[in-house]
Design a protein around this motif. Structure first.
Motif, mmCIF file in Angstrom:
data_model
loop_
_atom_site.group_PDB
_atom_site.id
_atom_site.type_symbol
_atom_site.label_atom_id
_atom_site.label_comp_id
_atom_site.label_asym_id
_atom_site.label_seq_id
_atom_site.Cartn_x
_atom_site.Cartn_y
_atom_site.Cartn_z
ATOM 1 N N GLN A 110 0.944 -1.167 0.015
ATOM 2 C CA GLN A 110 -0.053 -0.028 -0.115
ATOM 3 C C GLN A 110 0.789 1.100 -0.046
ATOM 4 O O GLN A 110 0.514 2.276 -0.607
ATOM 5 N N HIS A 111 1.972 1.192 0.705
ATOM 6 C CA HIS A 111 3.058 2.289 0.858
ATOM 7 C C HIS A 111 3.515 2.409 -0.578
ATOM 8 O O HIS A 111 3.537 3.756 -1.122
ATOM 9 N N ARG A 112 3.948 1.578 -1.241
ATOM 10 C CA ARG A 112 4.294 1.646 -2.535
ATOM 11 C C ARG A 112 3.244 2.038 -3.614
ATOM 12 O O ARG A 112 3.721 2.941 -4.465
ATOM 13 N N ALA A 113 2.109 1.610 -3.631
ATOM 14 C CA ALA A 113 1.095 2.182 -4.397
ATOM 15 C C ALA A 113 1.031 3.688 -4.231
ATOM 16 O O ALA A 113 0.748 4.400 -4.966
ATOM 17 N N LYS A 114 0.911 4.095 -3.043
ATOM 18 C CA LYS A 114 0.975 5.511 -3.041
ATOM 19 C C LYS A 114 2.108 6.413 -3.526
ATOM 20 O O LYS A 114 1.935 7.427 -4.084
ATOM 21 N N GLN A 115 3.249 5.745 -3.288
ATOM 22 C CA GLN A 115 4.381 6.482 -3.647
ATOM 23 C C GLN A 115 4.358 6.463 -5.217
ATOM 24 O O GLN A 115 4.827 7.297 -5.792
ATOM 25 N N LEU A 116 4.129 5.252 -5.916
ATOM 26 C CA LEU A 116 4.079 5.211 -7.103
ATOM 27 C C LEU A 116 3.032 5.728 -7.919
ATOM 28 O O LEU A 116 3.137 5.722 -9.308
ATOM 29 N N GLY A 117 1.989 5.922 -7.402
ATOM 30 C CA GLY A 117 0.703 6.506 -8.179
ATOM 31 C C GLY A 117 -0.065 5.309 -9.011
ATOM 32 O O GLY A 117 -0.649 5.845 -9.895
ATOM 33 N N ILE A 118 0.000 4.048 -8.524
ATOM 34 C CA ILE A 118 -0.776 3.079 -9.125
ATOM 35 C C ILE A 118 -1.526 2.182 -8.207
ATOM 36 O O ILE A 118 -1.215 2.399 -6.953
ATOM 37 N N SER A 119 -2.121 1.113 -8.790
ATOM 38 C CA SER A 119 -2.863 0.426 -7.785
ATOM 39 C C SER A 119 -1.933 -0.624 -7.115
ATOM 40 O O SER A 119 -0.750 -1.025 -7.630
ATOM 41 N N PRO A 120 -2.253 -1.167 -5.953
ATOM 42 C CA PRO A 120 -1.560 -2.279 -5.456
ATOM 43 C C PRO A 120 -1.283 -3.393 -6.226
ATOM 44 O O PRO A 120 -0.204 -4.096 -6.140
ATOM 45 N N SER A 282 6.749 10.760 -9.892
ATOM 46 C CA SER A 282 5.873 11.353 -10.933
ATOM 47 C C SER A 282 6.379 11.000 -12.480
ATOM 48 O O SER A 282 7.449 10.749 -12.525
ATOM 49 N N PRO A 283 5.380 10.627 -13.182
ATOM 50 C CA PRO A 283 5.923 10.306 -14.718
ATOM 51 C C PRO A 283 6.482 11.351 -15.375
ATOM 52 O O PRO A 283 6.002 12.576 -15.443
ATOM 53 N N VAL A 284 7.588 10.989 -15.993
ATOM 54 C CA VAL A 284 8.122 12.125 -17.074
ATOM 55 C C VAL A 284 7.673 11.747 -18.494
ATOM 56 O O VAL A 284 7.689 10.743 -19.041
ATOM 57 N N LEU A 285 6.870 12.787 -18.933
ATOM 58 C CA LEU A 285 6.341 13.015 -20.240
ATOM 59 C C LEU A 285 7.033 13.554 -21.451
ATOM 60 O O LEU A 285 8.001 14.373 -20.854
ATOM 61 N N ASP A 286 6.485 13.243 -22.440
ATOM 62 C CA ASP A 286 7.049 14.339 -23.794
ATOM 63 C C ASP A 286 8.724 14.142 -23.815
ATOM 64 O O ASP A 286 9.362 14.968 -24.408
#
Length: 306
Positions: A110-120, A282-286
């Motif tokens: 759950q901690h990693r899900a919050k950190q990475l911004g994705i589902s468990p 956070s995702p790096v885009l473009d």
């Protein structure tokens, strides 16, 4: 498309329960395997060690026949596939296989899900893919014994699992099955989230790639016993960047940028200390075209000499 006739055997055969289960699992996997903007989830590992002149990272030059990034120097890694996702205890198609029993923290899923911004579920798949790909491509196995969770000691010798490495590479088995069969666990504290890049390959496939810093396990030495690479080895990040400037190393921007960042550190301990402090990825885009740190990549076009 020609419609099926009533006398066609294919038209008369209704789908079995197993067919429906497989279809549902495939649909669920495709949904879960969608990252930022629908991109395919992927994982790479920056395997690092302290060398005689500072920090070194393990990289590979991909063979020219690879569909994505042929001839480029990359970190070990690859796309997430169905084998990497956690499975349900109530799903008859995956009875007895369950990731939750194989994950050792801290940090928690759950901690990693919050950190990475994705589902468990995606977190577990990303971590399993990172460990699997690193093992397949380098022989480095980030697993601990089931009775050693409190010590967080990774295997000192991955040699006894070479046959499983080959089976993983040929998609005969899953990492879940390997861990369960040998009473091993995945220790999430061995992989430090480092970056997340969203971008496309030359073939047009868009990947949402999570990168992890991993300290070389004591007793294990990576190899290039994989058909996916021409050569591999340990290099200082700055030397690889200098090789790119001289046209001797081909790099894509995510690799270039992470080497640029890694070159700032003198030791593994310093790099991991900063990685521990990252609160969110956070995702790096473009392709980070507007990031002033990476302007050299876009302003210089080295003449390729390889």
């Amino acid at each position: 498309m020609t419609p099926l006739k009533s006398g066609d055997p294919a038209a008369a055969k209704p789908p079995t329960a197993q067919d429906l289960i497989s279809q549902n699992r495939t649909a669920a996997h495709l949904l879960e395997n969608s990252g930022y903007g629908g991109a395919r989830l992927a994982a790479t590992v920056l395997l690092i060690r302290d060398g005689p002149n500072g920090i070194e990272v393990w990289v590979q030059e991909r063979v020219s026949s690879m569909p994505n990034f042929p001839g480029f120097t990359v970190f070990p890694g690859g796309g997430v596939d169905a084998r990497d996702f956690p499975v349900s205890k109530t799903d008859p198609a995956t009875s007895g296989l369950d990731h939750s029993e194989l994950w050792v923290g801290p940090p928690s899923i759950q901690h990693r899900a919050k950190q990475l911004g994705i589902s468990p579920q995606q977190v577990q798949a990303i971590y399993f893919a990172a460990v699997r790909e690193l093992f397949e491509e380098t022989g480095t196995f980030l697993a601990i014994h089931g009775n050693a969770a409190g010590d967080h000691q990774v295997l000192a010798d991955a040699g006894p699992f070479h046959s499983q490495r080959l089976q993983l590479a040929s998609h005969e088995i899953s990492l879940t099955e390997v861990l369960q069969k040998h009473n091993l666990r995945l220790d999430s504290s061995l992989l430090y989230p480092w970056a997340r890049w969203v971008g496309g390959s030359e073939k047009g496939t868009v990947f949402d790639t999570f990168s992890f810093l991993v300290s070389q396990p004591v007793g294990q030495e990576p190899d290039d016993a994989t058909s996916e690479v021409d050569s591999s080895g340990w290099f200082p990040p700055q030397l690889l960047l200098d090789g790119w400037r001289a046209g001797l190393v081909r790099l894509v921007i995510p690799t270039w940028a992470q080497l640029y960042q890694l070159a700032e550190y003198k030791t593994v301990a310093a790099a991991l200390a900063d990685a521990r402090e990252i609160q969110a990825i956070s995702p790096v885009l473009d392709d980070a075209i507007a990031d002033p740190r990476y302007q050299e990549f876009y302003q210089i076009s080295p003449e390729v000499r390889i």
